[in-house]
Scaffold this active site. Structure first.
Site, PDB file in Angstrom:
ATOM      1  N   ARG A  39      11.978   3.077   1.062  1.00  0.00           N
ATOM      2  CA  ARG A  39      11.752   2.220   2.246  1.00  0.00           C
ATOM      3  C   ARG A  39      12.938   1.285   2.385  1.00  0.00           C
ATOM      4  O   ARG A  39      13.448   0.762   1.390  1.00  0.00           O
ATOM      5  CB  ARG A  39      10.486   1.404   2.054  1.00  0.00           C
ATOM      6  CG  ARG A  39      10.337   0.330   3.106  1.00  0.00           C
ATOM      7  CD  ARG A  39       8.985  -0.319   3.069  1.00  0.00           C
ATOM      8  NE  ARG A  39       7.960   0.562   3.608  1.00  0.00           N
ATOM      9  CZ  ARG A  39       6.740   0.172   3.927  1.00  0.00           C
ATOM     10  NH1 ARG A  39       6.379  -1.089   3.752  1.00  0.00           N
ATOM     11  NH2 ARG A  39       5.858   1.019   4.414  1.00  0.00           N
ATOM     12  N   HIS A  66       7.734   5.960  10.371  1.00  0.00           N
ATOM     13  CA  HIS A  66       6.943   5.865   9.132  1.00  0.00           C
ATOM     14  C   HIS A  66       6.133   7.154   9.018  1.00  0.00           C
ATOM     15  O   HIS A  66       4.908   7.164   9.180  1.00  0.00           O
ATOM     16  CB  HIS A  66       6.043   4.639   9.216  1.00  0.00           C
ATOM     17  CG  HIS A  66       5.461   4.198   7.912  1.00  0.00           C
ATOM     18  ND1 HIS A  66       5.436   4.997   6.784  1.00  0.00           N
ATOM     19  CD2 HIS A  66       4.859   3.034   7.549  1.00  0.00           C
ATOM     20  CE1 HIS A  66       4.851   4.331   5.809  1.00  0.00           C
ATOM     21  NE2 HIS A  66       4.496   3.143   6.240  1.00  0.00           N
ATOM     22  N   LYS A 121      24.356  -6.448  -6.672  1.00  0.00           N
ATOM     23  CA  LYS A 121      25.750  -6.470  -7.156  1.00  0.00           C
ATOM     24  C   LYS A 121      26.693  -5.908  -6.113  1.00  0.00           C
ATOM     25  O   LYS A 121      27.889  -5.800  -6.342  1.00  0.00           O
ATOM     26  CB  LYS A 121      25.871  -5.620  -8.422  1.00  0.00           C
ATOM     27  CG  LYS A 121      25.027  -6.087  -9.568  1.00  0.00           C
ATOM     28  CD  LYS A 121      25.314  -5.188 -10.777  1.00  0.00           C
ATOM     29  CE  LYS A 121      24.350  -5.467 -11.903  1.00  0.00           C
ATOM     30  NZ  LYS A 121      24.399  -4.411 -12.919  1.00  0.00           N
ATOM     31  N   ARG A 164       0.792  -1.224   0.000  1.00  0.00           N
ATOM     32  CA  ARG A 164       0.000   0.000   0.000  1.00  0.00           C
ATOM     33  C   ARG A 164       0.824   1.273   0.000  1.00  0.00           C
ATOM     34  O   ARG A 164       0.491   2.217  -0.690  1.00  0.00           O
ATOM     35  CB  ARG A 164      -1.040  -0.095   1.093  1.00  0.00           C
ATOM     36  CG  ARG A 164      -1.086   0.571   2.265  1.00  0.00           C
ATOM     37  CD  ARG A 164      -1.808  -0.300   3.282  1.00  0.00           C
ATOM     38  NE  ARG A 164      -1.181  -1.610   3.357  1.00  0.00           N
ATOM     39  CZ  ARG A 164      -1.755  -2.734   3.001  1.00  0.00           C
ATOM     40  NH1 ARG A 164      -2.969  -2.750   2.549  1.00  0.00           N
ATOM     41  NH2 ARG A 164      -1.114  -3.856   3.103  1.00  0.00           N
ATOM     42  N   THR A 165       1.930   1.291   0.724  1.00  0.00           N
ATOM     43  CA  THR A 165       2.669   2.552   0.785  1.00  0.00           C
ATOM     44  C   THR A 165       3.231   2.901  -0.597  1.00  0.00           C
ATOM     45  O   THR A 165       3.150   4.039  -1.049  1.00  0.00           O
ATOM     46  CB  THR A 165       3.794   2.461   1.834  1.00  0.00           C
ATOM     47  OG1 THR A 165       3.210   2.102   3.074  1.00  0.00           O
ATOM     48  CG2 THR A 165       4.521   3.779   1.985  1.00  0.00           C
TER      49      THR A 165
HETATM   50  C1  NCD Z   1       2.892  -0.540   7.965  1.00  0.00           C
HETATM   51  C2  NCD Z   1       4.397  -0.543   7.803  1.00  0.00           C
HETATM   52  O1  NCD Z   1       4.903  -0.851   6.725  1.00  0.00           O
HETATM   53  O2  NCD Z   1       5.045  -0.219   8.782  1.00  0.00           O
HETATM   54  N1  NCD Z   1       2.193  -0.697   6.776  1.00  0.00           N
HETATM   55  C3  NCD Z   1       2.010   0.378   5.974  1.00  0.00           C
HETATM   56  O3  NCD Z   1       2.900   1.083   5.635  1.00  0.00           O
HETATM   57  N2  NCD Z   1       0.760   0.660   5.645  1.00  0.00           N
HETATM   58  C4  NCD Z   1       2.405  -1.440   9.016  1.00  0.00           C
HETATM   59  C5  NCD Z   1       2.820  -2.880   8.965  1.00  0.00           C
HETATM   60  O4  NCD Z   1       3.542  -3.324   8.083  1.00  0.00           O
HETATM   61  O5  NCD Z   1       2.385  -3.597   9.868  1.00  0.00           O
END
Ligand code: NCD
Length: 310
Positions: free
Chosen positions: A105, A133, A84, A55-56
């Site tokens: 990320r 986050h 690599k 989702r992110t």
């Molecule tokens: C969260 C994350 O990645 O920290 N998810 C997200 O970004 N919507 C929560 C999770 O992974 O539990």
């Protein structure tokens, strides 16, 4: 790092005033999507995801596409030059020459900040290990504002994996800067909120809080219940994970004692911690939260690229 470039590594990189401006901008975008449809024409976002995400990453991509921009990137470190032996700093340095803004990320805490040393474009932390986050928090704040009409005088329960849940860490940090907040931390003893947040954030802002491992004993007091999954990938030991995984399962029976206007949130993905039967309860807002996340990312992209529409 170029001092003229504004990035977002931690939610405290933004002042409360800036967060409130982003909320107003996101609400404006929500009401007038056409006005913003070409705001990022000729701008390019890279989504560099060294750790899995659905989702992110898609939320960032949808945000940039809805602003009329383009997106490139990878969804998996195994398809990048990391394989690599390239350092993350070099990868970011290279990509910074190809795009206008980067969302990244990484499983290591602090990686986006470290990688930003050589870039000339804004970097957005889209989750670094069990640390922070900030863009999830922006979407969470918009959800709270929309659902309760305020960002003050709220009793918020955080439930689940409070040790490794980075969405919790960033949200606690942000909400601590608003007035009249009261926190209830609900977790097994092994997954309590880290000391650095208690000492640094909660004490500093004089936030009243309590810790419990029983959701039933506090649910009736909550305005918001923020559920999280146990973060399997951050455990060293499979047996501990299996023991703690189903510690909390929110179901309709537990909700019988909750306020009629409780707001139930979850950053998703959900595993078992919210029974599917709760999805149809009008208090369940976790799918609406996804939409708020996209609009706040749109607002953030505009801000970091210094694009003003009026
Ligand atoms: C969260 C994350 O990645 O920290 N998810 C997200 O970004 N919507 C929560 C999770 O992974 O539990």
């Amino acid at each position: 790092m170029n001092d003229n470039i504004r990035s977002l590594f931690d939610i405290s990189d933004l002042s409360v005033e800036e967060i409130n401006q982003l909320i107003s901008l996101a609400e404006n975008i929500m009401e007038n999507p056409d006005k913003y449809r070409n705001a990022c024409a000729n701008k390019r976002l890279a989504t560099l995801f060294f750790e899995p995400s659905t989702r992110t990453r898609l939320s960032f991509e949808a945000a940039m596409l809805d602003l009329g921009g383009n997106v490139i990137g990878f969804a998996d470190a195994s398809s990048s030059s990391t394989q690599k032996g390239e350092t993350v700093t070099d990868t970011i340095h290279v990509v910074g020459n190809l795009v206008d803004i980067i969302a990244m990320r990484h499983p290591k805490e602090g990686a986006p900040l470290a990688a930003a040393r050589k870039t000339v474009v804004p970097i957005i932390n889209a989750g670094d290990g069990g640390h922070n986050h900030p863009t999830q928090t922006l979407g969470d704040l918009l959800t709270i504002e929309k659902e309760t009409g305020r960002l003050e005088n709220l009793t918020i329960g955080f439930c689940g994996d409070l040790t490794f849940g980075r969405t919790i860490h960033s949200l606690v940090n942000a909400l601590s800067r608003y007035k009249g907040m009261n926190f209830v931390f609900i977790s097994p003893d092994e997954l309590k909120i880290p000391d650095y947040l208690k000492e640094g954030t909660l004490k500093k802002h004089k936030i009243p809080y309590m810790e419990t491992n029983r959701i039933e004993s506090v649910i009736m007091n909550l305005d918001i219940l923020y559920m999280t999954r146990v973060q399997k990938e951050r455990f060293f030991n499979e047996a501990d994970y299996l023991r703690l995984r189903d510690y909390y399962i929110l179901n309709l029976k537990k909700l019988e004692f909750a306020k009629k206007d409780l707001v139930i949130m979850h950053p998703l993905p959900r595993v078992n911690e919210i029974a599917v039967e709760v999805d149809d309860d009008p208090r369940a807002k976790y799918f609406d939260q996804v939409k708020c996340g996209k609009y706040m990312r749109m607002a953030l992209i505009l801000k970091l690229l210094n694009i003003e529409m009026d």
